[in-house]
Design an enzyme around this catalytic site. Structure first.
Site: not given
Length: 336
Positions: A2-3, A52, A326
């Site tokens: 989730p950003e 976040k 990533r």
């Protein structure tokens, strides 16, 4: 993961449904039980997000800190009060425009909210995708009258926050702890600026100065939460494409204009994400394409998860590589 836009949406849900009310706090899973007891029965007095990280304050001066990490999500049930600023609840939608940083007053006309097919803009479940449960449409109730209240916990619920008529269940977070105000300040002090927590000239200058003195490549800097808060893999890839910037460019090689442009684009995209619940990054879409993009992520992004597909602008195949552990998506021609 989730950003930042999701965390701000969650925080607004807590502000609308929990702040000012006594909250029962428990840990059906058991792993959070001792911390839950510290705030159980207290009135929630504030809901605050930076990047976040989410912080919920209680009347006894303690705070619940939550970081969803890769797999965390909040599920809401009951008589949910929608925050009026969240578009999926009230039908307001905005269309991105790379040339501006303010949502246009006049947007694509919509008869009703357009719900994402994967539940990205769901206000019943916000965070990492849930493969084992069905997310309900915005127009439906999360709790039918025939079901008992409160609902039975589903899966490994780390923390449950409950009022007389609203329930919030947390699953799979990286961090879930009760801390004092001094500790909250320590955590926030380590974070980079967050436009949704106050977009000021000082915030912008802090970002620009930090980026332009670093030898680290810009693709890594945008994901560094001490440099700027809230940006994750999706926004990173899309922002770099929108700026036509090679992701391997060292920060110190960016011009001041380019660095400021990145910040202002993040201001714009974050605001749009918070209001719509969707990481919408496409520009200047006609009504048909706009509706398709709001309904399906595959029609919403320039490069993210489009490896091997032709670039929407030049036709070159989008590249996928690993950087800093990533996945990084980019166009080797548009971003040469």
């Amino acid at each position: 993961m989730p950003e930042g836009h999701s965390v701000h949406r969650i925080t607004r849900q807590f502000a609308a449904n929990f702040v000012g009310r006594a909250v029962s706090v428990s840990s059906p899973q058991g792993r959070f039980a001792s911390d839950a007891a510290l705030i159980d029965g207290q009135v929630m007095t504030d809901a605050h997000a930076v990047g976040k990280q989410m912080f919920l304050e209680f009347a006894n001066g303690l705070w619940l800190r939550v970081h969803l990490g890769m797999y965390g999500a909040w599920d809401f049930a009951g008589d949910i009060r929608w925050d009026a600023t969240l578009a999926s609840a009230n039908g307001r939608m905005g269309q991105t425009n790379q040339r501006g940083t303010v949502l246009p007053e006049s947007t694509t006309p919509l008869d009703a909210p357009i719900l994402d097919s994967a539940g990205e803009n769901s206000l019943h479940s916000i965070g990492a995708p849930r493969r084992t449960r069905v997310r309900m449409a915005e127009s439906e109730k999360a709790q039918s009258p025939s079901e008992s209240w409160p609902p039975e916990p589903v899966g490994q619920v780390r923390a449950r926050l409950l009022t007389d008529d609203v329930c919030a269940d947390l699953r799979g977070p990286t961090a879930c702890e009760v801390i004092d105000a001094a500790r909250v300040a320590e955590v926030i002090d380590r974070l980079g600026p967050d436009p949704a927590d106050g977009d000021t000239p000082d915030d912008e200058q802090r970002f620009v100065t930090t980026v332009r003195k670093k030898p680290t490549v810009i693709a890594l800097l945008l994901m560094d939460q001490t440099v700027v808060s809230g940006i994750g893999n999706v926004y990173r890839a899309e922002m770099l494409y929108r700026a036509r910037l090679n992701p391997h460019t060292p920060g110190r090689q960016l011009t001041e204009e380019t660095a400021r442009g990145l910040w202002r684009d993040w201001v714009h995209l974050l605001r749009l994400g918070i209001e719509t619940g969707q990481m919408m990054t496409m520009d200047d879409l006609d009504a048909e394409a706009y509706r398709a993009a709001m309904a399906n992520r595959a029609d919403r992004h320039w490069v993210y998860k489009r490896e091997g597909l032709p670039c929407r602008t030049c036709g070159t195949h989008i590249v996928l590589e690993e950087l800093g552990g990533r996945k990084l998506y980019w166009c080797p021609r548009c971003q040469a």
